[in-house]
Scaffold this active site. Structure first.
Site, mmCIF file in Angstrom:
data_model
loop_
_atom_site.group_PDB
_atom_site.id
_atom_site.type_symbol
_atom_site.label_atom_id
_atom_site.label_comp_id
_atom_site.label_asym_id
_atom_site.label_seq_id
_atom_site.Cartn_x
_atom_site.Cartn_y
_atom_site.Cartn_z
ATOM 1 N N MET A 1 48.793 -42.845 70.126
ATOM 2 C CA MET A 1 50.009 -42.610 69.343
ATOM 3 C C MET A 1 50.917 -41.530 69.915
ATOM 4 S SD MET A 1 49.768 -44.905 67.208
ATOM 5 C CE MET A 1 48.826 -45.821 65.996
ATOM 6 N N VAL B 1 59.844 -45.588 76.757
ATOM 7 C CA VAL B 1 58.739 -45.883 75.846
ATOM 8 C C VAL B 1 58.800 -47.365 75.488
ATOM 9 C CG1 VAL B 1 57.768 -45.371 73.566
ATOM 10 C CG2 VAL B 1 58.774 -43.543 74.929
ATOM 11 N N ASP B 2 57.692 -48.075 75.671
ATOM 12 C CA ASP B 2 57.609 -49.520 75.377
ATOM 13 C C ASP B 2 58.596 -50.331 76.218
ATOM 14 O OD1 ASP B 2 55.679 -48.983 73.393
ATOM 15 O OD2 ASP B 2 57.221 -48.648 71.890
ATOM 16 N N HIS C 1 51.473 -52.921 71.721
ATOM 17 C CA HIS C 1 52.470 -52.499 70.737
ATOM 18 C C HIS C 1 52.487 -53.536 69.616
ATOM 19 C CE1 HIS C 1 55.957 -50.385 69.239
ATOM 20 N NE2 HIS C 1 56.490 -51.562 68.981
ATOM 21 N N GLY D 1 40.431 -47.540 66.127
ATOM 22 C CA GLY D 1 39.872 -48.191 67.302
ATOM 23 C C GLY D 1 39.430 -49.640 67.126
HETATM 24 C C1 GAR Z 1 47.529 -50.971 66.580
HETATM 25 O O1 GAR Z 1 48.245 -51.768 65.677
HETATM 26 C C2 GAR Z 1 48.350 -50.696 67.826
HETATM 27 O O2 GAR Z 1 49.129 -51.792 68.222
HETATM 28 C C3 GAR Z 1 49.218 -49.577 67.346
HETATM 29 O O3 GAR Z 1 48.356 -48.756 66.592
HETATM 30 C C4 GAR Z 1 47.338 -49.567 66.005
HETATM 31 C C5 GAR Z 1 45.980 -48.990 66.362
HETATM 32 O O4 GAR Z 1 44.944 -49.659 65.701
HETATM 33 N N1 GAR Z 1 49.797 -48.872 68.451
HETATM 34 C C6 GAR Z 1 50.989 -48.292 68.394
HETATM 35 O O5 GAR Z 1 51.684 -48.292 67.399
HETATM 36 C C7 GAR Z 1 51.440 -47.626 69.691
HETATM 37 N N2 GAR Z 1 52.856 -47.443 69.698
HETATM 38 P P1 GAR Z 1 43.427 -49.520 66.177
HETATM 39 O O6 GAR Z 1 43.141 -48.024 66.329
HETATM 40 O O7 GAR Z 1 42.643 -50.128 65.065
HETATM 41 O O8 GAR Z 1 43.270 -50.255 67.474
#
Ligand code: GAR
Length: 195
Positions: free
Chosen positions: A90, A150-151, A109, A11
């Site tokens: 995710m 997706v995306d 992303h 987060g």
């Molecule tokens: C981030 O890098 C976000 O962009 C990625 O997960 C990480 C979460 O970090 N999201 C994805 O890969 C979605 N496809 P965080 O929990 O520290 O914000």
């Protein structure tokens, strides 16, 4: 405006949103709900520290995808959600969710879409793919979530970082995260302005 943030992990993007709401950079907004796909993740702790309501909706607690989607939509509706922000969520959501929040659901992303996006491209896998492709540049993308793929939704903001000699997926991930923490709150404020 009520923002609901969907998370699955540590987060740091959620924290950036909490901080930018608190300092007024995202005006006229409150984070009404943090919805996590997993229990025990640090995102939930961050939410509690900021006195934000939390809910965990994980696959294992529901008989099927439809029932889980019903629960997500009910939780979002209960808080009067105006905007959904997927910040490190995710799990691929049912198209019913972007249909219910068309133009009011965004995702971050960790790559420069349309490169390195789609099913299977999440978290460290994305940075592994960037390095394997020999890209000299990466970054992050905030985009609308749509019901077509997706995306795949319209891009709102991107931020770029160089890929450097000796980068590992973990090192590149950290560099990209610094950009994410800037553009996710910026994009959130931009989208809210238009609602
Ligand atoms: C981030 O890098 C976000 O962009 C990625 O997960 C990480 C979460 O970090 N999201 C994805 O890969 C979605 N496809 P965080 O929990 O520290 O914000």
């Amino acid at each position: 405006m009520n923002i609901s943030v969907m998370v699955s992990g540590g987060g740091t993007n959620l924290q950036a949103l909490i901080d930018r709401v608190a300092d007024g950079s995202i005006p006229d907004a409150r984070i009404a709900l943090v919805l996590s796909s997993r229990d025990g993740v640090y995102s939930l702790e961050r939410a509690r520290k900021a006195s934000i309501k939390t809910v965990v909706i994980s696959k294992k607690d529901y008989p099927d995808e439809e029932a889980k989607t019903d629960a997500i939509l009910a939780a979002l509706a209960e808080e009067g959600t105006d905007l959904v922000v997927m910040a490190g969520y995710m799990i691929i959501v049912s198209p019913r969710i972007p249909r219910a929040y068309a133009g009011r659901i965004i995702n971050i992303h960790p790559a420069l879409l349309p490169r390195h996006g789609g099913p299977g491209y999440y978290g460290l896998h994305v940075h592994e793919a960037v390095l394997a492709a020999g890209d000299t540049e990466s970054g992050a993308t905030v985009h609308y979530v749509d019901d077509r793929g997706v995306d795949s939704g319209e891009i709102i903001l991107q931020g770029r970082v160089p890929v450097l000699d000796g980068d590992t997926p973990e090192i590149l991930q950290q560099r990209v995260l610094t950009v994410e923490h800037r553009i996710l709150p910026e994009a959130t404020a931009l989208v809210l302005q238009k609602l």
